[in-house]
Motif scaffolding. Structure first.
Motif, mmCIF file in Angstrom:
data_model
loop_
_atom_site.group_PDB
_atom_site.id
_atom_site.type_symbol
_atom_site.label_atom_id
_atom_site.label_comp_id
_atom_site.label_asym_id
_atom_site.label_seq_id
_atom_site.Cartn_x
_atom_site.Cartn_y
_atom_site.Cartn_z
ATOM 1 N N UNK A 38 0.852 -1.300 -0.112
ATOM 2 C CA UNK A 38 0.022 0.027 -0.036
ATOM 3 C C UNK A 38 0.598 1.324 -0.178
ATOM 4 N N UNK A 39 1.974 1.175 0.724
ATOM 5 C CA UNK A 39 2.904 2.445 0.737
ATOM 6 C C UNK A 39 3.438 2.714 -0.268
ATOM 7 N N UNK A 40 4.040 1.704 -1.040
ATOM 8 C CA UNK A 40 4.624 1.801 -2.264
ATOM 9 C C UNK A 40 3.834 2.116 -3.337
ATOM 10 N N UNK A 41 2.473 1.651 -3.588
ATOM 11 C CA UNK A 41 1.534 1.936 -4.509
ATOM 12 C C UNK A 41 0.991 3.505 -4.254
ATOM 13 N N UNK A 42 0.956 3.817 -2.979
ATOM 14 C CA UNK A 42 0.495 5.174 -2.758
ATOM 15 C C UNK A 42 1.896 6.114 -3.320
ATOM 16 N N UNK A 43 2.874 5.850 -2.952
ATOM 17 C CA UNK A 43 3.923 6.726 -3.361
ATOM 18 C C UNK A 43 4.180 6.688 -4.939
ATOM 19 N N UNK A 44 4.010 5.575 -5.427
ATOM 20 C CA UNK A 44 3.781 5.448 -6.966
ATOM 21 C C UNK A 44 2.877 6.587 -7.614
ATOM 22 N N UNK A 45 1.512 6.297 -7.118
ATOM 23 C CA UNK A 45 0.500 7.097 -7.586
ATOM 24 C C UNK A 45 0.790 8.643 -7.355
ATOM 25 N N UNK A 46 1.353 8.879 -6.335
ATOM 26 C CA UNK A 46 1.421 10.453 -5.811
ATOM 27 C C UNK A 46 2.534 10.831 -6.583
ATOM 28 N N UNK A 47 3.453 10.336 -6.769
ATOM 29 C CA UNK A 47 4.800 10.842 -7.674
ATOM 30 C C UNK A 47 4.225 10.753 -8.868
ATOM 31 N N UNK A 48 3.665 9.983 -9.757
ATOM 32 C CA UNK A 48 2.842 10.060 -10.752
ATOM 33 C C UNK A 48 2.228 11.075 -11.310
ATOM 34 N N UNK A 49 1.175 11.211 -10.218
ATOM 35 C CA UNK A 49 0.011 12.361 -10.504
ATOM 36 C C UNK A 49 0.700 13.636 -10.359
ATOM 37 N N UNK A 50 1.806 14.028 -9.405
ATOM 38 C CA UNK A 50 2.559 15.077 -9.410
ATOM 39 C C UNK A 50 3.328 15.437 -10.899
ATOM 40 N N UNK A 51 4.035 14.204 -11.252
ATOM 41 C CA UNK A 51 4.869 14.532 -12.563
ATOM 42 C C UNK A 51 4.054 14.938 -13.639
#
Length: 71
Positions: free
Chosen positions: A49-62
């Motif tokens: 969950x933590x890794x998925x949230x980080x990946x989504x957050x980073x991609x959304x910002x990018x």
């Protein structure tokens, strides 16, 4: 003004969102079935969950410049 994304970026965001919602489901299931404070299934689900949230957050910002409240 709306953000314009390529079809590839849109697909990447949707895939990251799908992974995040899947990780939330797995985490909830693990939490509801936990066998104690050191349940390895819950720990693995938390990590996913933590890794998925980080990946989504980073991609959304990018792609969009937007952030999530999960920092």
């Amino acid at each position: 003004m709306p953000v314009t994304t390529s079809p590839q970026d849109h697909a990447r965001l949707r895939a990251a969102l799908h992974e995040l919602t899947g990780a939330l489901e797995v985490h909830l299931d693990a939490a509801l079935r936990r066998s104690g404070a050191n349940d390895h299934t819950v720990q693995a689900a938390y990590s996913r969950l933590r890794e998925s949230a980080d990946r989504y957050d980073d991609l959304l910002f990018e792609i969009t410049g937007e952030v999530t409240p999960w920092e």
